[in-house]
Design an enzyme around this catalytic site. Structure first.
Site, PDB file in Angstrom:
ATOM      1  N   ARG A 185       0.840  -1.214   0.000  1.00 22.56           N
ATOM      2  CA  ARG A 185       0.000   0.000   0.000  1.00 22.56           C
ATOM      3  C   ARG A 185       0.868   1.254   0.000  1.00 22.56           C
ATOM      4  NH1 ARG A 185      -2.825  -0.935   5.547  1.00 22.56           N
ATOM      5  NH2 ARG A 185      -0.641  -1.533   5.911  1.00 22.56           N
ATOM      6  N   GLU A 236       6.082   5.628  12.826  1.00 24.76           N
ATOM      7  CA  GLU A 236       5.845   6.513  13.955  1.00 24.76           C
ATOM      8  C   GLU A 236       6.808   7.694  13.813  1.00 24.76           C
ATOM      9  OE1 GLU A 236       6.378   4.422  17.634  1.00 24.76           O
ATOM     10  OE2 GLU A 236       4.812   2.943  17.208  1.00 24.76           O
ATOM     11  N   GLN A 282       4.173  23.363  20.829  1.00 29.32           N
ATOM     12  CA  GLN A 282       3.748  24.020  19.583  1.00 29.32           C
ATOM     13  C   GLN A 282       4.359  23.304  18.395  1.00 29.32           C
ATOM     14  OE1 GLN A 282       4.120  28.363  19.453  1.00 29.32           O
ATOM     15  NE2 GLN A 282       4.591  28.305  17.254  1.00 29.32           N
ATOM     16  N   ASP A 283       3.516  23.027  17.391  1.00 29.75           N
ATOM     17  CA  ASP A 283       4.002  22.449  16.129  1.00 29.75           C
ATOM     18  C   ASP A 283       3.958  23.520  15.051  1.00 29.75           C
ATOM     19  OD1 ASP A 283       2.766  18.966  16.179  1.00 29.75           O
ATOM     20  OD2 ASP A 283       4.166  20.069  17.459  1.00 29.75           O
ATOM     21  N   ASN A 284       4.987  23.550  14.208  1.00 29.80           N
ATOM     22  CA  ASN A 284       5.041  24.532  13.108  1.00 29.80           C
ATOM     23  C   ASN A 284       5.260  23.814  11.792  1.00 29.80           C
ATOM     24  OD1 ASN A 284       4.927  26.598  15.006  1.00 29.80           O
ATOM     25  ND2 ASN A 284       7.153  26.856  15.085  1.00 29.80           N
ATOM     26  N   ARG A 302      16.251  30.046   6.001  1.00 29.89           N
ATOM     27  CA  ARG A 302      15.533  30.601   7.152  1.00 29.89           C
ATOM     28  C   ARG A 302      16.434  30.406   8.375  1.00 29.89           C
ATOM     29  NH1 ARG A 302       9.507  30.841   6.545  1.00 29.89           N
ATOM     30  NH2 ARG A 302       8.985  30.108   4.427  1.00 29.89           N
ATOM     31  N   HIS A 361      17.903  31.438  13.893  1.00 23.70           N
ATOM     32  CA  HIS A 361      16.998  32.018  14.888  1.00 23.70           C
ATOM     33  C   HIS A 361      17.110  31.371  16.260  1.00 23.70           C
ATOM     34  CE1 HIS A 361      14.303  32.874  11.152  1.00 23.70           C
ATOM     35  NE2 HIS A 361      15.351  33.662  11.225  1.00 23.70           N
ATOM     36  N   LYS A 408      13.754  22.174  19.574  1.00 27.88           N
ATOM     37  CA  LYS A 408      12.999  21.830  18.354  1.00 27.88           C
ATOM     38  C   LYS A 408      13.318  20.410  17.906  1.00 27.88           C
ATOM     39  CE  LYS A 408      13.203  26.642  17.117  1.00 27.88           C
ATOM     40  NZ  LYS A 408      14.112  27.657  16.581  1.00 27.88           N
ATOM     41  N   HIS A 411      19.010  28.087  15.242  1.00 28.63           N
ATOM     42  CA  HIS A 411      18.612  27.075  14.251  1.00 28.63           C
ATOM     43  C   HIS A 411      18.269  27.739  12.923  1.00 28.63           C
ATOM     44  CE1 HIS A 411      15.350  24.695  12.247  1.00 28.63           C
ATOM     45  NE2 HIS A 411      16.392  23.862  12.219  1.00 28.63           N
ATOM     46  N   TYR A 456       8.048  20.984  12.420  1.00 32.85           N
ATOM     47  CA  TYR A 456       8.790  20.817  13.666  1.00 32.85           C
ATOM     48  C   TYR A 456       7.952  21.104  14.902  1.00 32.85           C
ATOM     49  CZ  TYR A 456       9.661  25.869  12.802  1.00 32.85           C
ATOM     50  OH  TYR A 456       9.545  27.221  12.515  1.00 32.85           O
ATOM     51  N   LYS A 461      14.633  40.399   7.735  1.00 32.82           N
ATOM     52  CA  LYS A 461      15.060  40.153   9.122  1.00 32.82           C
ATOM     53  C   LYS A 461      16.339  39.324   9.113  1.00 32.82           C
ATOM     54  CE  LYS A 461      12.819  36.936  11.380  1.00 32.82           C
ATOM     55  NZ  LYS A 461      11.771  36.170  12.092  1.00 32.82           N
ATOM     56  N   ASP A 462      16.358  38.268   8.322  1.00 26.05           N
ATOM     57  CA  ASP A 462      17.506  37.349   8.342  1.00 26.05           C
ATOM     58  C   ASP A 462      18.728  37.940   7.668  1.00 26.05           C
ATOM     59  OD1 ASP A 462      15.626  34.212   8.130  1.00 26.05           O
ATOM     60  OD2 ASP A 462      16.046  35.595   9.791  1.00 26.05           O
TER      61      ASP A 462
HETATM   62  C1  LIG Z   1       8.109  31.208  13.976  1.00 24.33           C
HETATM   63  C2  LIG Z   1       6.718  31.785  14.014  1.00 24.33           C
HETATM   64  C3  LIG Z   1       6.338  32.778  13.135  1.00 24.33           C
HETATM   65  N1  LIG Z   1       5.061  33.289  13.198  1.00 24.33           N
HETATM   66  C4  LIG Z   1       4.687  34.329  12.224  1.00 24.33           C
HETATM   67  C5  LIG Z   1       5.540  35.579  12.316  1.00 24.33           C
HETATM   68  C6  LIG Z   1       5.606  36.066  10.888  1.00 24.33           C
HETATM   69  O1  LIG Z   1       4.507  36.893  10.600  1.00 24.33           O
HETATM   70  C7  LIG Z   1       5.479  34.785  10.058  1.00 24.33           C
HETATM   71  C8  LIG Z   1       6.793  34.288   9.505  1.00 24.33           C
HETATM   72  O2  LIG Z   1       7.699  34.249  10.584  1.00 24.33           O
HETATM   73  P1  LIG Z   1       9.239  34.078  10.317  1.00 24.33           P
HETATM   74  O3  LIG Z   1       9.636  34.859   9.101  1.00 24.33           O
HETATM   75  O4  LIG Z   1       9.954  34.347  11.607  1.00 24.33           O
HETATM   76  O5  LIG Z   1       9.316  32.515   9.967  1.00 24.33           O
HETATM   77  P2  LIG Z   1      10.682  31.688   9.820  1.00 24.33           P
HETATM   78  O6  LIG Z   1      11.738  32.495   9.137  1.00 24.33           O
HETATM   79  O7  LIG Z   1      10.303  30.382   9.242  1.00 24.33           O
HETATM   80  O8  LIG Z   1      11.134  31.474  11.326  1.00 24.33           O
HETATM   81  C9  LIG Z   1      11.447  30.191  11.825  1.00 24.33           C
HETATM   82  O9  LIG Z   1      12.623  29.815  11.190  1.00 24.33           O
HETATM   83  C10 LIG Z   1      13.574  29.038  11.876  1.00 24.33           C
HETATM   84  C11 LIG Z   1      13.988  27.913  10.974  1.00 24.33           C
HETATM   85  C12 LIG Z   1      13.225  28.550  13.214  1.00 24.33           C
HETATM   86  O10 LIG Z   1      13.839  27.632  13.730  1.00 24.33           O
HETATM   87  C13 LIG Z   1      12.157  29.209  13.976  1.00 24.33           C
HETATM   88  O11 LIG Z   1      11.168  28.264  14.305  1.00 24.33           O
HETATM   89  C14 LIG Z   1      11.518  30.336  13.321  1.00 24.33           C
HETATM   90  O12 LIG Z   1      12.264  31.476  13.649  1.00 24.33           O
HETATM   91  O13 LIG Z   1       4.917  33.793  10.928  1.00 24.33           O
HETATM   92  C15 LIG Z   1       4.135  32.836  14.114  1.00 24.33           C
HETATM   93  O14 LIG Z   1       2.989  33.326  14.162  1.00 24.33           O
HETATM   94  N2  LIG Z   1       4.496  31.846  14.988  1.00 24.33           N
HETATM   95  C16 LIG Z   1       5.756  31.305  14.979  1.00 24.33           C
HETATM   96  O15 LIG Z   1       6.041  30.381  15.791  1.00 24.33           O
END
Ligand SMILES: Cc1cn([C@H]2C[C@H](O)[C@@H](COP(=O)(O)OP(=O)(O)O[C@H]3O[C@H](C)C(=O)[C@H](O)[C@H]3O)O2)c(=O)[nH]c1=O
Length: 179
Positions: free
Chosen positions: A26, A31, A49-51, A61, A64, A73, A120, A133, A171-172
């Site tokens: 299939r 897990e 929290q899961d993202n 990215r 951070h 994470k 990270h 994550y 930002k980055d």
């Molecule tokens: C991380 C996060 C972001 N947001 C909102 C804030 C911004 O409006 C939007 C994008 O956020 P950001 O540009 O910070 O997303 P990433 O660049 O993927 O940030 C992540 O990237 C690296 C790889 C990481 O390890 C962190 O989990 C996290 O910093 O999502 C949320 O509402 N909740 C959250 O937990």
């Protein structure tokens, strides 16, 4: 028991997790998280929290971290491939500012546990990458901070593969270099 292989690496606390795959005609089953097995193998933390994010090839990215509610994470790739990097920012750590990188992909199905106290980030190597994550603390936007992906003090060897510059958020692109 035993649906996961756990490998500790030379930066204390970082763990590579490889789930066992059950394939049949299939498709497959695996897990992806098991509280007791993870606790018995050095990942004795709860997740709150899961993202999930999707990124195109060449996106980076990171790097951070949160200065309050630091997030541990457990990261994995659902689609595509990334080069994932963790940098040790723990005060007094013998591996302070040391980094470890790992290829995570939907084909190797590897997971990477990064404890609290690390920065990270990841670079997308495939056309598209879906990144998923679990975090040990909630997002704390007022206490977000970061390091430059190419900070000479870190010397992270990203597999840029001819890419002159990864694609970064504003930002980055503007984190302060380490003094
Ligand atoms: C991380 C996060 C972001 N947001 C909102 C804030 C911004 O409006 C939007 C994008 O956020 P950001 O540009 O910070 O997303 P990433 O660049 O993927 O940030 C992540 O990237 C690296 C790889 C990481 O390890 C962190 O989990 C996290 O910093 O999502 C949320 O509402 N909740 C959250 O937990």
């Amino acid at each position: 028991m035993g649906n996961f292989k756990f490998t500790q690496i030379d930066i204390e606390g970082l763990v590579i997790v490889e789930p066992k795959l059950f394939g049949d005609e299939r498709g497959y089953f695996m897990e992806t998280y098991h509280e007791e097995e993870f606790k018995n193998n050095g990942i004795s933390t709860s997740f709150v929290q899961d993202n999930q994010s999707m990124s195109k090839k060449g996106v980076l990215r990171g790097m951070h971290y949160q200065t309050r509610n630091p997030q541990g994470k457990l990261v994995r790739v659902l689609e595509g491939e990334v080069y994932d990097v963790a940098v040790d920012l723990r005060k007094g750590s013998p591996t302070f500012l040391k980094w470890h990188g790992i290829h995570l992909s939907c084909t190797n199905r590897k997971q990477f546990f990064i404890p609290e106290g690390f920065a990270h980030g990841f670079l997308v190597l495939s056309d598209v990458a879906v990144f998923s994550y679990k975090c040990t603390h909630f997002y704390d936007p007022g206490h977000e901070s970061g390091l430059l992906w190419n900070d000479p003090k870190l010397g992270i060897q990203w597999p840029l593969d001819g890419l002159v510059q990864p694609s970064l958020s504003d930002k980055d692109a503007n984190w302060k270099p380490l003094s």
